[in-house]
Design an enzyme around this catalytic site. Structure first.
Site, mmCIF file in Angstrom:
data_model
loop_
_atom_site.group_PDB
_atom_site.id
_atom_site.type_symbol
_atom_site.label_atom_id
_atom_site.label_comp_id
_atom_site.label_asym_id
_atom_site.label_seq_id
_atom_site.Cartn_x
_atom_site.Cartn_y
_atom_site.Cartn_z
ATOM 1 N N HIS A 90 -0.231 0.709 -13.492
ATOM 2 C CA HIS A 90 0.385 -0.553 -13.929
ATOM 3 C C HIS A 90 1.871 -0.317 -14.173
ATOM 4 C CE1 HIS A 90 0.733 -4.473 -15.729
ATOM 5 N NE2 HIS A 90 1.420 -3.922 -16.715
ATOM 6 N N GLY A 129 0.785 -1.230 0.000
ATOM 7 C CA GLY A 129 0.000 0.000 0.000
ATOM 8 C C GLY A 129 0.819 1.283 0.000
HETATM 9 C C1 GRF Z 1 2.743 -1.089 -7.874
HETATM 10 O O1 GRF Z 1 3.928 -1.456 -8.489
HETATM 11 C C2 GRF Z 1 1.695 -0.867 -8.914
HETATM 12 O O2 GRF Z 1 2.209 -0.446 -10.141
HETATM 13 C C3 GRF Z 1 1.118 -2.234 -9.097
HETATM 14 O O3 GRF Z 1 1.144 -2.803 -7.813
HETATM 15 C C4 GRF Z 1 2.171 -2.212 -7.031
HETATM 16 C C5 GRF Z 1 1.540 -1.731 -5.761
HETATM 17 O O4 GRF Z 1 2.494 -1.363 -4.818
HETATM 18 N N1 GRF Z 1 -0.182 -2.153 -9.681
HETATM 19 P P1 GRF Z 1 2.033 -0.754 -3.424
HETATM 20 O O5 GRF Z 1 1.184 -1.784 -2.716
HETATM 21 O O6 GRF Z 1 1.260 0.494 -3.714
HETATM 22 O O7 GRF Z 1 3.304 -0.497 -2.684
#
Ligand code: GRF
Length: 215
Positions: free
Chosen positions: A112, A15
Protein backbone atom coordinates in the site's frame (compact mmCIF):
# COMPACT_ATOMS: atom_id res chain seq x y z
CA UNK A 1 10.68 -20.26 -11.17
CA UNK A 2 10.70 -23.71 -9.65
CA UNK A 3 10.82 -23.74 -5.83
CA UNK A 4 8.81 -22.17 -3.04
CA UNK A 5 5.11 -21.77 -2.38
CA UNK A 6 2.62 -21.84 -5.25
CA UNK A 7 1.77 -18.14 -5.58
CA UNK A 8 -1.07 -16.25 -7.22
CA UNK A 9 -0.71 -12.51 -7.84
CA UNK A 10 -3.79 -10.28 -8.07
CA UNK A 11 -3.31 -7.04 -10.02
CA UNK A 12 -5.47 -4.37 -11.66
CA UNK A 13 -2.93 -2.05 -13.20
CA UNK A 14 0.24 -1.85 -15.20
CA UNK A 15 1.93 -4.48 -13.06
CA UNK A 16 5.36 -3.02 -12.37
CA UNK A 17 5.37 -4.70 -8.96
CA UNK A 18 4.38 -7.96 -10.64
CA UNK A 19 7.31 -7.49 -13.03
CA UNK A 20 9.72 -7.03 -10.13
CA UNK A 21 8.38 -10.28 -8.64
CA UNK A 22 8.69 -12.13 -11.98
CA UNK A 23 12.24 -10.86 -12.49
CA UNK A 24 13.42 -11.92 -9.04
CA UNK A 25 11.70 -15.31 -9.24
CA UNK A 26 13.45 -15.88 -12.57
CA UNK A 27 16.82 -14.84 -11.17
CA UNK A 28 16.34 -17.21 -8.27
CA UNK A 29 16.46 -14.42 -5.67
CA UNK A 30 12.79 -14.92 -4.74
CA UNK A 31 11.71 -18.38 -3.68
CA UNK A 32 8.18 -18.68 -5.10
CA UNK A 33 6.48 -20.62 -7.88
CA UNK A 34 4.39 -18.07 -9.75
CA UNK A 35 1.31 -20.10 -10.60
CA UNK A 36 -1.11 -17.49 -12.02
CA UNK A 37 -1.95 -13.81 -12.26
CA UNK A 38 -5.57 -12.78 -11.80
CA UNK A 39 -7.03 -9.39 -12.71
CA UNK A 40 -10.41 -7.70 -12.39
CA UNK A 41 -9.70 -5.79 -15.64
CA UNK A 42 -9.20 -7.57 -19.00
CA UNK A 43 -6.99 -4.69 -20.23
CA UNK A 44 -4.64 -4.68 -17.21
CA UNK A 45 -1.00 -4.45 -18.23
CA UNK A 46 -0.24 -7.01 -15.54
CA UNK A 47 -1.95 -9.71 -17.63
CA UNK A 48 0.33 -9.03 -20.61
CA UNK A 49 3.36 -9.18 -18.32
CA UNK A 50 2.15 -12.55 -17.01
CA UNK A 51 1.65 -13.96 -20.51
CA UNK A 52 5.07 -12.67 -21.60
CA UNK A 53 6.56 -14.56 -18.67
CA UNK A 54 4.67 -17.74 -19.52
CA UNK A 55 2.46 -17.44 -16.44
CA UNK A 56 -1.24 -18.28 -16.58
CA UNK A 57 -3.31 -15.06 -16.84
CA UNK A 58 -6.94 -15.11 -15.66
CA UNK A 59 -9.66 -12.45 -15.51
CA UNK A 60 -12.73 -11.95 -13.39
CA UNK A 61 -14.21 -8.95 -15.20
CA UNK A 62 -15.90 -6.73 -12.62
CA UNK A 63 -17.37 -4.52 -15.39
CA UNK A 64 -19.26 -7.23 -17.27
CA UNK A 65 -22.66 -6.26 -15.88
CA UNK A 66 -22.92 -8.86 -13.15
CA UNK A 67 -23.70 -7.70 -9.63
CA UNK A 68 -20.67 -7.06 -7.45
CA UNK A 69 -21.49 -10.04 -5.22
CA UNK A 70 -21.44 -12.38 -8.25
CA UNK A 71 -18.00 -11.07 -9.25
CA UNK A 72 -16.71 -11.54 -5.72
CA UNK A 73 -18.06 -15.10 -5.67
CA UNK A 74 -16.44 -15.83 -9.05
CA UNK A 75 -13.12 -14.46 -7.82
CA UNK A 76 -13.31 -16.55 -4.65
CA UNK A 77 -14.14 -19.66 -6.67
CA UNK A 78 -11.27 -19.04 -9.09
CA UNK A 79 -8.81 -18.57 -6.24
CA UNK A 80 -9.98 -21.76 -4.58
CA UNK A 81 -9.49 -23.60 -7.89
CA UNK A 82 -6.00 -22.17 -8.34
CA UNK A 83 -5.31 -23.25 -4.76
CA UNK A 84 -2.36 -20.95 -4.00
CA UNK A 85 -0.20 -21.31 -0.91
CA UNK A 86 0.52 -17.58 -1.06
CA UNK A 87 -1.65 -14.76 -2.44
CA UNK A 88 0.06 -11.50 -3.38
CA UNK A 89 -1.98 -8.35 -4.01
CA UNK A 90 0.03 -6.10 -6.32
CA UNK A 91 -2.12 -3.10 -7.13
CA UNK A 92 -5.40 -5.00 -6.94
CA UNK A 93 -8.04 -2.28 -6.73
CA UNK A 94 -10.90 -4.29 -5.25
CA UNK A 95 -11.65 -4.90 -1.61
CA UNK A 96 -11.70 -8.66 -1.17
CA UNK A 97 -14.66 -10.18 0.67
CA UNK A 98 -13.82 -11.37 4.21
CA UNK A 99 -14.37 -15.06 3.38
CA UNK A 100 -11.69 -14.85 0.68
CA UNK A 101 -9.23 -13.06 2.98
CA UNK A 102 -9.92 -15.49 5.80
CA UNK A 103 -9.15 -18.46 3.54
CA UNK A 104 -5.42 -17.48 3.49
CA UNK A 105 -4.61 -16.31 7.03
CA UNK A 106 -1.02 -15.13 7.17
CA UNK A 107 -0.66 -16.19 3.53
CA UNK A 108 -1.95 -13.05 1.82
CA UNK A 109 0.16 -9.91 1.33
CA UNK A 110 -0.52 -6.40 0.06
CA UNK A 111 1.56 -3.36 -0.75
CA UNK A 112 0.00 0.00 0.00
CA UNK A 113 1.51 3.32 -1.06
CA UNK A 114 1.65 5.04 2.32
CA UNK A 115 3.45 4.78 5.61
CA UNK A 116 0.66 2.81 7.26
CA UNK A 117 -1.18 3.35 9.55
CA UNK A 118 -1.26 6.75 7.85
CA UNK A 119 -3.57 7.00 4.83
CA UNK A 120 -5.33 3.69 4.28
CA UNK A 121 -7.48 3.85 1.13
CA UNK A 122 -7.03 5.99 -1.98
CA UNK A 123 -5.14 9.15 -3.00
CA UNK A 124 -2.32 8.66 -0.55
CA UNK A 125 0.18 10.90 -2.36
CA UNK A 126 -2.30 13.76 -2.49
CA UNK A 127 -3.16 13.34 1.18
CA UNK A 128 0.47 13.28 2.30
CA UNK A 129 1.23 16.43 0.29
CA UNK A 130 -1.88 18.21 1.55
CA UNK A 131 -0.97 17.37 5.16
CA UNK A 132 2.52 18.81 4.70
CA UNK A 133 4.12 15.53 5.76
CA UNK A 134 7.91 15.32 5.88
CA UNK A 135 7.94 11.74 4.57
CA UNK A 136 5.91 9.37 2.43
CA UNK A 137 6.40 5.79 1.32
CA UNK A 138 4.91 2.37 0.99
CA UNK A 139 4.15 -0.56 3.28
CA UNK A 140 4.04 -4.33 2.77
CA UNK A 141 1.57 -5.88 5.18
CA UNK A 142 -0.39 -9.04 5.85
CA UNK A 143 -3.97 -8.79 4.64
CA UNK A 144 -6.85 -8.96 7.11
CA UNK A 145 -10.48 -8.17 6.30
CA UNK A 146 -10.16 -4.53 7.47
CA UNK A 147 -8.79 -2.35 4.65
CA UNK A 148 -5.02 -1.72 4.71
CA UNK A 149 -4.99 -2.58 8.41
CA UNK A 150 -3.08 -5.87 8.68
CA UNK A 151 0.26 -6.19 10.48
CA UNK A 152 3.04 -4.33 8.71
CA UNK A 153 6.23 -6.11 7.64
CA UNK A 154 8.42 -3.71 5.68
CA UNK A 155 8.24 -0.04 4.69
CA UNK A 156 10.10 2.07 2.18
CA UNK A 157 10.31 5.72 3.27
CA UNK A 158 11.39 8.79 1.36
CA UNK A 159 11.64 12.44 2.34
CA UNK A 160 9.16 14.70 0.58
CA UNK A 161 11.12 17.38 -1.29
CA UNK A 162 10.06 20.95 -1.93
CA UNK A 163 8.45 20.94 -5.37
CA UNK A 164 7.30 17.32 -5.15
CA UNK A 165 3.92 16.61 -6.71
CA UNK A 166 1.84 13.44 -6.83
CA UNK A 167 3.64 12.17 -9.93
CA UNK A 168 7.17 12.69 -8.60
CA UNK A 169 6.29 11.15 -5.25
CA UNK A 170 4.62 8.19 -6.93
CA UNK A 171 7.64 7.60 -9.15
CA UNK A 172 10.10 7.48 -6.25
CA UNK A 173 7.83 5.41 -4.01
CA UNK A 174 7.13 2.92 -6.81
CA UNK A 175 10.87 2.38 -7.37
CA UNK A 176 11.18 1.52 -3.69
CA UNK A 177 8.20 -0.85 -3.87
CA UNK A 178 10.10 -2.89 -6.43
CA UNK A 179 12.77 -3.46 -3.75
CA UNK A 180 10.69 -4.07 -0.65
CA UNK A 181 7.89 -6.20 -2.10
CA UNK A 182 10.03 -9.08 -3.40
CA UNK A 183 12.08 -8.87 -0.20
CA UNK A 184 9.04 -9.20 2.09
CA UNK A 185 7.40 -11.85 -0.10
CA UNK A 186 10.61 -13.86 0.15
CA UNK A 187 10.58 -13.64 3.94
CA UNK A 188 7.02 -15.00 4.03
CA UNK A 189 7.67 -17.61 1.32
CA UNK A 190 10.60 -19.06 3.23
CA UNK A 191 8.80 -18.99 6.58
CA UNK A 192 11.05 -16.31 8.11
CA UNK A 193 8.07 -13.97 8.45
CA UNK A 194 4.70 -15.09 9.80
CA UNK A 195 1.49 -13.60 11.17
CA UNK A 196 0.55 -14.70 14.68
CA UNK A 197 -1.57 -13.20 17.44
CA UNK A 198 -2.41 -10.19 15.28
CA UNK A 199 1.23 -9.29 14.64
CA UNK A 200 3.97 -9.87 12.10
CA UNK A 201 6.99 -11.87 13.29
CA UNK A 202 10.38 -11.98 11.62
CA UNK A 203 12.95 -14.59 12.61
CA UNK A 204 10.97 -15.26 15.79
CA UNK A 205 10.84 -11.58 16.85
CA UNK A 206 7.54 -9.75 17.05
CA UNK A 207 7.53 -6.62 14.89
CA UNK A 208 5.86 -3.85 16.86
CA UNK A 209 6.19 -1.73 13.72
CA UNK A 210 7.25 -2.57 10.19
CA UNK A 211 10.95 -2.54 9.42
CA UNK A 212 11.89 0.59 7.49
CA UNK A 213 14.21 1.13 4.57
CA UNK A 214 15.03 4.76 3.83
CA UNK A 215 15.27 5.71 0.18
C1 GRF B 1 1.37 0.55 -6.35
O1 GRF B 1 1.54 1.90 -6.08
C2 GRF B 1 0.94 -0.15 -5.10
O2 GRF B 1 1.41 0.45 -3.94
C3 GRF B 1 -0.55 0.00 -5.14
O3 GRF B 1 -0.88 -0.10 -6.50
C4 GRF B 1 0.22 0.31 -7.31
C5 GRF B 1 0.48 -0.80 -8.28
O4 GRF B 1 1.37 -0.40 -9.28
N1 GRF B 1 -1.17 -0.99 -4.31
P1 GRF B 1 1.84 -1.45 -10.37
O5 GRF B 1 0.62 -1.93 -11.12
O6 GRF B 1 2.53 -2.57 -9.65
O7 GRF B 1 2.76 -0.68 -11.26
Amino acid sequence: MSGGPRTVVLASGSGTNLQAIIDQARRGTLDIRLHAVVSDRPEAGALARARDAGVEARVVDYQDGRPRAACDAALGALLRTLDPELVVLAGFMRILPPDVVDAWPGRMLNIHPSLLPRYPGLHTYRRALAAGDSHHGSTVHFVIPALDAGPGILQYRIAIRPGDDEASLRRRVLAGEHLIYPQAIGWVATGRCTMRAGAAWLDGERLDAPLTIDG
